[in-house]
Write an enzyme that holds these catalytic residues in place. Structure first.
Site, PDB file in Angstrom:
ATOM      1  N   HIS A 144       0.865  -1.183   0.000  1.00  0.00           N
ATOM      2  CA  HIS A 144       0.000   0.000   0.000  1.00  0.00           C
ATOM      3  C   HIS A 144       0.908   1.241   0.000  1.00  0.00           C
ATOM      4  O   HIS A 144       2.005   1.197   0.557  1.00  0.00           O
ATOM      5  CB  HIS A 144      -0.834  -0.051   1.284  1.00  0.00           C
ATOM      6  CG  HIS A 144      -1.935   0.951   1.381  1.00  0.00           C
ATOM      7  ND1 HIS A 144      -1.718   2.250   1.775  1.00  0.00           N
ATOM      8  CD2 HIS A 144      -3.264   0.839   1.152  1.00  0.00           C
ATOM      9  CE1 HIS A 144      -2.876   2.891   1.789  1.00  0.00           C
ATOM     10  NE2 HIS A 144      -3.832   2.059   1.419  1.00  0.00           N
ATOM     11  N   ASP A 182       2.700  -4.829   8.077  1.00  0.00           N
ATOM     12  CA  ASP A 182       1.509  -4.028   7.835  1.00  0.00           C
ATOM     13  C   ASP A 182       0.311  -4.967   7.980  1.00  0.00           C
ATOM     14  O   ASP A 182       0.025  -5.765   7.092  1.00  0.00           O
ATOM     15  CB  ASP A 182       1.569  -3.403   6.437  1.00  0.00           C
ATOM     16  CG  ASP A 182       0.282  -2.671   6.073  1.00  0.00           C
ATOM     17  OD1 ASP A 182      -0.722  -2.805   6.817  1.00  0.00           O
ATOM     18  OD2 ASP A 182       0.264  -1.974   5.044  1.00  0.00           O
ATOM     19  N   GLN A 189      -4.839  -5.333   6.769  1.00  0.00           N
ATOM     20  CA  GLN A 189      -5.845  -6.232   6.189  1.00  0.00           C
ATOM     21  C   GLN A 189      -5.892  -7.597   6.854  1.00  0.00           C
ATOM     22  O   GLN A 189      -6.809  -8.373   6.590  1.00  0.00           O
ATOM     23  CB  GLN A 189      -5.583  -6.415   4.686  1.00  0.00           C
ATOM     24  CG  GLN A 189      -5.750  -5.163   3.867  1.00  0.00           C
ATOM     25  CD  GLN A 189      -7.178  -4.660   3.860  1.00  0.00           C
ATOM     26  OE1 GLN A 189      -8.126  -5.401   4.106  1.00  0.00           O
ATOM     27  NE2 GLN A 189      -7.347  -3.382   3.591  1.00  0.00           N
ATOM     28  N   LYS A 214     -10.845  -0.907  10.139  1.00  0.00           N
ATOM     29  CA  LYS A 214     -10.979  -2.096   9.288  1.00  0.00           C
ATOM     30  C   LYS A 214     -11.352  -3.315  10.125  1.00  0.00           C
ATOM     31  O   LYS A 214     -11.425  -4.443   9.636  1.00  0.00           O
ATOM     32  CB  LYS A 214      -9.674  -2.349   8.536  1.00  0.00           C
ATOM     33  CG  LYS A 214      -9.347  -1.210   7.552  1.00  0.00           C
ATOM     34  CD  LYS A 214      -8.102  -1.528   6.770  1.00  0.00           C
ATOM     35  CE  LYS A 214      -7.523  -0.309   6.091  1.00  0.00           C
ATOM     36  NZ  LYS A 214      -8.199   0.050   4.844  1.00  0.00           N
ATOM     37  N   CYS A 225      -4.659   2.363  -3.816  1.00  0.00           N
ATOM     38  CA  CYS A 225      -3.423   2.868  -3.188  1.00  0.00           C
ATOM     39  C   CYS A 225      -2.261   1.906  -3.387  1.00  0.00           C
ATOM     40  O   CYS A 225      -1.391   1.765  -2.517  1.00  0.00           O
ATOM     41  CB  CYS A 225      -3.612   3.146  -1.698  1.00  0.00           C
ATOM     42  SG  CYS A 225      -4.794   4.430  -1.356  1.00  0.00           S
TER      43      CYS A 225
HETATM   44  C1  LIG Z   1      -2.594  -2.911   3.406  1.00  0.00           C
HETATM   45  C2  LIG Z   1      -2.910  -1.538   3.915  1.00  0.00           C
HETATM   46  N1  LIG Z   1      -1.952  -0.815   4.500  1.00  0.00           N
HETATM   47  C3  LIG Z   1      -2.195   0.408   4.978  1.00  0.00           C
HETATM   48  C4  LIG Z   1      -3.426   0.994   4.876  1.00  0.00           C
HETATM   49  C5  LIG Z   1      -3.643   2.381   5.417  1.00  0.00           C
HETATM   50  O1  LIG Z   1      -4.542   2.371   6.475  1.00  0.00           O
HETATM   51  P1  LIG Z   1      -5.127   3.728   7.061  1.00  0.00           P
HETATM   52  O2  LIG Z   1      -5.646   4.491   5.898  1.00  0.00           O
HETATM   53  O3  LIG Z   1      -6.215   3.267   7.989  1.00  0.00           O
HETATM   54  O4  LIG Z   1      -4.032   4.427   7.758  1.00  0.00           O
HETATM   55  C6  LIG Z   1      -4.460   0.285   4.264  1.00  0.00           C
HETATM   56  C7  LIG Z   1      -5.788   0.893   4.115  1.00  0.00           C
HETATM   57  O5  LIG Z   1      -6.385   0.895   3.067  1.00  0.00           O
HETATM   58  C8  LIG Z   1      -4.187  -1.015   3.776  1.00  0.00           C
HETATM   59  O6  LIG Z   1      -5.154  -1.732   3.189  1.00  0.00           O
END
Ligand SMILES: Cc1ncc(COP(=O)(O)O)c(C=O)c1O
Lengths: 417, 143
Positions: free
Chosen positions: A134, A211, A214, A237, A375
């Site tokens: 991401h 990370d 998910q 999430k 993203c």
């Molecule tokens: C794999 C992953 N990493 C990071 C993020 C970023 O999360 P947040 O926008 O809640 O900070 C997301 C959110 O879409 C994600 O799916």
């Protein structure tokens, strides 16, 4: 006897209809059709328990924490800290002092990059990420590398969306100081072999950030079993409120790291000559935190516990398999990301149709999906596509909803195939 | 000018038949887009892209017997459908009429609801670009 078998079997399963009663938002019509919400990888809906906790906090307990001598302040502080402890349990961290509250995954990763990274990543050091990250697990490292003259390396993937493990092995070297990889990909659903990756990184003395944005909602995540150095995830999430995230870090690292932001709460004593910093976790929690949402998040954790993560996973896996099997029969259906190990993300394109058009046609039928690059632009570039359509399933989704998705996709695919 | 409004009223009538059935409305707009004449492959270039749209929109013009012909294309079917409506209203008109056109049909058919606020900005960008072309032709005529 067969009656008993049935009873036992049903006990092993989730009662979706009952669970749906807890989610008011699901009971509405969108564009004249019942809402089918399949954008759970972006954010999940919130159960009544969470919504009620938010309201109750503002109605009964609202006050600033860790400061006041009065009853409301101590109630709020107790709830806030008890949530921290439940998060510790949720990820099996050794102590709740290793659980830091942030705004979300993004801030958790930036915190590590700006503290651990700024201090311990030196010129010529290498940081490894993967092709499927991401943006929030790419850009902070790019910024750090630029600042500290370090080098960013990227693990390649295979066409089915699995990480190239052999290539990862080859990228590792004594120069590797940090590996930051997604546990489960938001764009593909791929679950990475994170435990083996962490072990390997440690053999080279590198630290590992997971990370978990998910994975935490779908898979067991035990930081001690994984032996990760950092874990980042977002409450929103996980059926919790927006604006709350978590950074887990190993105590010895957190203690060595400089503070992130300066302000109240994060200090021991402030003098104009010199200031001393608070102990972990408070050292990283400058200012008044998002008290209400943290406290409400506790209810989301209880909700997940009550459902049973194994049952949630079983239900979602069943939905994913059902959706894939059905949609695979549609002429022009092109799945993106077909790894063996996946969370409940179905990413796909319909031939000769822009993902945005698919999204808008589904929306017109009351079906909410995400379209675009999710993203993960470098990943989309790797596949040579502009984006995908993503349907991601959660505990409250049903087979009937997937039938509706299928029927709509049949109609959409027919336009140009 | 009257022609422009007559066509707008015709479109409003068509959308009234669809009512508030969003599904049919979206599919209908996309079908309208499908019916646009083919866009020349050689013109699908950066210079012809309208800025400010989320989707890619290519727009070219030519002058025939003092009237402006618009040709357009998009990478998304919904946008192509929307621009086909604009073309139906504005193409083949005199520069002055295009410049002065009051495009009331957009609000009347509830376009904002159909495409959402982000896309509405894109639609505004398309209209602006079409009017700019008209202005450019008009200043040539006046010169
Ligand atoms: C794999 C992953 N990493 C990071 C993020 C970023 O999360 P947040 O926008 O809640 O900070 C997301 C959110 O879409 C994600 O799916």
């Amino acid at each position: 006897m067969s009656d008993l078998v049935e009873v036992i079997d049903s006990r092993k399963k989730i009662d979706v209809n009952k669970i749906r009663e807890d989610f008011p938002v699901l009971h509405q019509e969108v564009n004249g059709k019942p809402l089918a919400y399949f954008d759970n990888a972006a954010t999940t809906q919130k159960p009544l328990q969470v919504i009620d906790a938010l309201q109750a906090y503002y109605e009964k307990d609202n006050s600033n924490i860790h400061r006041g001598a009065h009853t409301l302040a101590s109630r709020a502080t107790a709830h806030f800290e008890s949530t921290r402890n439940h998060i510790r349990e949720f990820i099996n961290a050794p102590s709740s002092e290793e659980v830091i509250f942030t705004k979300g995954t993004t801030e958790s990763i930036n915190l590590v990059a700006n503290t651990y990274g700024r201090k311990f990543i030196q010129e010529g050091d290498e940081i490894i990420i993967s092709t499927m990250e991401h943006h929030s697990n790419i850009v902070p490292w790019q910024m750090l590398c630029e600042n500290n003259n370090a080098i960013l390396k990227v693990i390649p993937i295979f066409k089915n969306g699995e990480l190239d493990f052999e290539a990862y092995k080859k990228l590792l070297s004594p120069k590797t100081k940090l590996v930051a990889v997604v546990h489960a990909s938001n764009a593909l659903g791929t679950v990475n072999p994170i435990k083996d990756m962490i072990q390997l990184a440690h053999e080279y003395g590198a630290k590992f950030l997971v990370d978990g944005a998910q994975s935490t909602a779908h898979l067991p995540v035990d930081v001690q079993e994984l032996d990760c150095d950092f874990l980042a995830f977002s409450a929103h999430k996980l059926y919790g409120p927006t604006g709350v995230g978590v950074l887990y870090g190993k105590r010895e690292l957190l203690e060595k790291m400089p503070p992130y932001q300066g302000g109240g709460e994060m200090i021991k004593e402030v003098r104009f000559e010199n200031t001393t910093y608070n102990d972990i976790p408070y050292k990283f929690e400058a200012g008044t935190p998002n008290i209400a949402d943290v406290i409400a998040f506790d209810q989301a954790l209880t909700f997940i516990k009550d459902c049973g993560k194994d049952k949630i996973h079983a239900h979602e896996s069943q939905l994913l398999a059902y959706a894939f099997d059905k949609c695979a029969t549609i002429k022009g259906f092109e799945p993106i990301g077909t790894a063996d190990e996946k969370v409940s993300v179905m990413s796909f394109n319909i031939k000769n149709t822009h993902p945005f058009d698919v999204g808008i046609m589904l929306d017109a039928s009351g079906i909410a999906v995400r379209t675009g690059h999710h993203c993960t632009q470098p990943l989309m570039d790797w596949y040579g596509i502009e984006g995908t359509v993503r349907a991601s399933f959660a505990v409250y989704n049903t087979v009937e909803e997937i039938d509706r998705l299928y029927n709509s996709l049949v109609r959409i695919a027919k336009r140009k195939n | 000018m009257e022609d422009i409004n007559a066509i707008q009223d015709e479109i409003i009538g068509e959308f009234e038949i669809l009512g508030d059935d969003k599904e049919s409305t979206i599919y209908y707009i996309m079908e309208l887009g499908d019916q646009l004449p083919d866009f020349p492959e050689t013109e699908r270039k950066e210079d012809n892209i309208i800025k400010g749209c989320q989707s890619k929109v290519w727009l070219i013009t030519n002058l025939q017997d003092g009237k402006i012909q618009f040709l357009a294309d998009s990478n998304t079917a919904i946008t192509k459908g929307l621009i086909s409506l604009l073309i139906r209203v504005l193409s083949g008109r005199k520069a002055k009429d295009i410049m002065n056109a009051d495009l009331y049909f957009i609000e009347k058919i509830g376009m904002g609801n159909i495409i959402g606020s982000q896309r509405s900005n894109g639609l505004a960008a398309m209209i602006k670009q079409m009017k700019m072309f008209a202005l450019a032709y008009q200043s040539k005529i006046d010169a």
